[in-house]
Scaffold this motif. Structure first.
Motif, PDB file in Angstrom:
ATOM      1  N   GLY A   1       2.678  13.352 -19.541  1.00  0.00           N
ATOM      2  CA  GLY A   1       2.148  14.681 -20.022  1.00  0.00           C
ATOM      3  C   GLY A   1       2.755  15.729 -19.074  1.00  0.00           C
ATOM      4  O   GLY A   1       3.179  15.336 -17.884  1.00  0.00           O
ATOM      5  N   ALA A   2       2.539  17.062 -19.118  1.00  0.00           N
ATOM      6  CA  ALA A   2       2.853  18.039 -18.104  1.00  0.00           C
ATOM      7  C   ALA A   2       2.288  18.020 -16.860  1.00  0.00           C
ATOM      8  O   ALA A   2       2.850  17.946 -15.763  1.00  0.00           O
ATOM      9  CB  ALA A   2       2.876  19.457 -18.823  1.00  0.00           C
TER      10      ALA A   2
ATOM     11  N   GLY B   1       0.564  15.601 -15.834  1.00  0.00           N
ATOM     12  CA  GLY B   1       0.764  14.226 -15.367  1.00  0.00           C
ATOM     13  C   GLY B   1       2.076  13.933 -14.617  1.00  0.00           C
ATOM     14  O   GLY B   1       2.112  13.199 -13.427  1.00  0.00           O
TER      15      GLY B   1
ATOM     16  N   LEU C   1      -0.167   2.660 -23.422  1.00  0.00           N
ATOM     17  CA  LEU C   1      -1.565   2.568 -23.966  1.00  0.00           C
ATOM     18  C   LEU C   1      -1.693   3.621 -24.863  1.00  0.00           C
ATOM     19  O   LEU C   1      -1.069   4.677 -24.774  1.00  0.00           O
ATOM     20  CB  LEU C   1      -2.724   2.465 -22.842  1.00  0.00           C
TER      21      LEU C   1
ATOM     22  N   ILE D   1      -4.924  12.461 -19.722  1.00  0.00           N
ATOM     23  CA  ILE D   1      -4.752  12.569 -20.961  1.00  0.00           C
ATOM     24  C   ILE D   1      -5.628  13.378 -21.693  1.00  0.00           C
ATOM     25  O   ILE D   1      -6.537  13.620 -21.059  1.00  0.00           O
ATOM     26  CB  ILE D   1      -5.022  10.893 -21.608  1.00  0.00           C
TER      27      ILE D   1
ATOM     28  N   VAL E   1      -9.735  11.003 -27.718  1.00  0.00           N
ATOM     29  CA  VAL E   1      -8.863  11.248 -26.691  1.00  0.00           C
ATOM     30  C   VAL E   1      -9.075  11.991 -25.554  1.00  0.00           C
ATOM     31  O   VAL E   1      -8.927  11.468 -24.437  1.00  0.00           O
ATOM     32  CB  VAL E   1      -7.586  12.185 -27.464  1.00  0.00           C
TER      33      VAL E   1
ATOM     34  N   THR F   1     -11.014  17.865 -16.827  1.00  0.00           N
ATOM     35  CA  THR F   1     -11.758  18.331 -17.976  1.00  0.00           C
ATOM     36  C   THR F   1     -11.260  19.515 -18.325  1.00  0.00           C
ATOM     37  O   THR F   1     -10.424  19.716 -19.151  1.00  0.00           O
ATOM     38  CB  THR F   1     -13.260  18.238 -17.401  1.00  0.00           C
TER      39      THR F   1
ATOM     40  N   TYR G   1     -13.574  20.742 -29.166  1.00  0.00           N
ATOM     41  CA  TYR G   1     -12.577  20.509 -27.919  1.00  0.00           C
ATOM     42  C   TYR G   1     -13.516  20.810 -26.793  1.00  0.00           C
ATOM     43  O   TYR G   1     -13.626  19.698 -25.882  1.00  0.00           O
ATOM     44  CB  TYR G   1     -11.422  21.496 -27.560  1.00  0.00           C
TER      45      TYR G   1
ATOM     46  N   LYS H   1     -14.837  17.887 -23.911  1.00  0.00           N
ATOM     47  CA  LYS H   1     -14.615  17.983 -22.420  1.00  0.00           C
ATOM     48  C   LYS H   1     -16.054  17.979 -21.592  1.00  0.00           C
ATOM     49  O   LYS H   1     -16.176  17.341 -20.720  1.00  0.00           O
ATOM     50  CB  LYS H   1     -13.818  19.128 -22.164  1.00  0.00           C
TER      51      LYS H   1
ATOM     52  N   HIS I   1      -6.936  27.475 -17.734  1.00  0.00           N
ATOM     53  CA  HIS I   1      -5.797  27.691 -18.472  1.00  0.00           C
ATOM     54  C   HIS I   1      -4.493  27.702 -17.798  1.00  0.00           C
ATOM     55  O   HIS I   1      -4.245  28.640 -16.846  1.00  0.00           O
ATOM     56  CB  HIS I   1      -5.899  29.082 -19.362  1.00  0.00           C
TER      57      HIS I   1
ATOM     58  N   PHE J   1       0.022  23.580 -23.495  1.00  0.00           N
ATOM     59  CA  PHE J   1      -0.939  22.573 -23.973  1.00  0.00           C
ATOM     60  C   PHE J   1      -1.515  23.049 -25.266  1.00  0.00           C
ATOM     61  O   PHE J   1      -1.752  22.152 -25.943  1.00  0.00           O
ATOM     62  CB  PHE J   1      -2.083  22.063 -22.719  1.00  0.00           C
TER      63      PHE J   1
END
Ligand code: NAP
Length: 242
Positions: free
Chosen positions: A15-16, A18, A56, A85, A107, A133, A147, A151, A179, A184
């Protein structure tokens, strides 16, 4: 001389955030094990890290739980785990389909919890267990109930975990990032985001987080507290003492 480089598992590495974390960790000489959903992306990153990778999916919770022990074995030690994730989803609470609500909870909450649950016995004393989070935990907007709830569930779980591993000096880090400019919100599984200000610089915030994590591994510094559950800007979760 033994290799003293920290050994860290990044889950959600493609991900971005990650990817930024991977490159920032590498710049600090960290040895990395990478896990994520994108097989080709992982192979691409492994060409840079030279380290092990594991595919995974968030719905395969047992594989998520096995990631920490896998990284311990693959790296010959484990100093920390960072989970990046996550998935966005929006809409008034009354309109979000149950399937989308289940997806967000799986997720954003169950998957990171499964990863870190499995990593508890694998990470060394004095290591770290971290997940992203979001600032939304502190200030949920209308149109983000599901959402934000996913979190907040993760944040609550991290706060309890922090108290459970405190005697081992393991830092449990609840990274409530603001943000950020990664796109995302545009990848939401349901709905459209509420009007948002331009996102902040993700590199700057990931650097801040990693500085906190690596600082914990380096040990106590006079004037800087290093509790098992960190209470700096990236980890304000727990408030209830044992
Ligand atoms: N960007 C922000 O503004 C912001 C702010 C606060 C918190 N956060 C949190 O930071 C984390 C990363 O966000 P980002 O900006 O880097 O977004 P991103 O680029 O969309 O990254 C999301 C990551 O989650 C993975 N993922 C999604 N669904 C998955 C599934 N079913 N199984 C396995 N992996 C799955 C993606 O895998 P693929 O690589 O295969 O797509 C990707 O690695 C999220 O938890 C997000 O909630 C973001």
């Amino acid at each position: 001389m033994a290799d003293q480089a920290p050994r860290v598992l990044v889950v959600g590495a493609t991900g971005a955030l990650g990817r930024i974390a991977v490159h920032e960790f590498l710049a600090h000489g960290v040895r990395l094990a990478l896990a994520g959903r994108d097989r080709a992306g992982l192979a691409d990153l492994a060409a840079t890290t030279g380290g092990p990778t594991r595919v995974l999916d968030a719905y395969d919770l047992d594989t998520c739980t096995a990631s920490g022990p896998w990284a311990l074995s693959a790296l010959g030690g484990l100093d920390g785990v960072l989970v990046t994730i996550g998935v966005a989803g929006f809409g008034p609470a009354a309109t979000v389909p149950n399937a989308a609500a289940e997806h967000l909870m799986t997720v954003n909450a169950l998957c990171p919890m499964a990863v870190l649950r499995g990593a508890v016995p694998a990470v060394r004393d004095g290591g770290f267990l971290a997940a992203v989070t979001g600032a939304i935990v502190n200030a949920p907007l209308t149109g983000t109930a599901d959402y934000a709830a996913s979190k907040a569930a993760l944040a609550c779980w991290l706060g309890v975990l922090a108290r459970e591993v405190r005697t081992r000096r393991v830092a449990v880090v609840d990274a409530r990032l603001p943000h950020l400019d990664t796109g995302f919100a545009s990848r939401a599984v349901v709905g459209s985001p509420p009007p948002l200000q331009p996102g902040a610089d993700p590199v700057m915030h990931v650097r801040g987080l990693l500085g906190d994590l690596l600082g914990h591994l380096a040990g106590p510094v006079p004037g800087r507290s290093a509790p098992a559950h960190r209470s700096g800007p990236y980890a304000p979760a727990t408030s209830s003492p044992d």
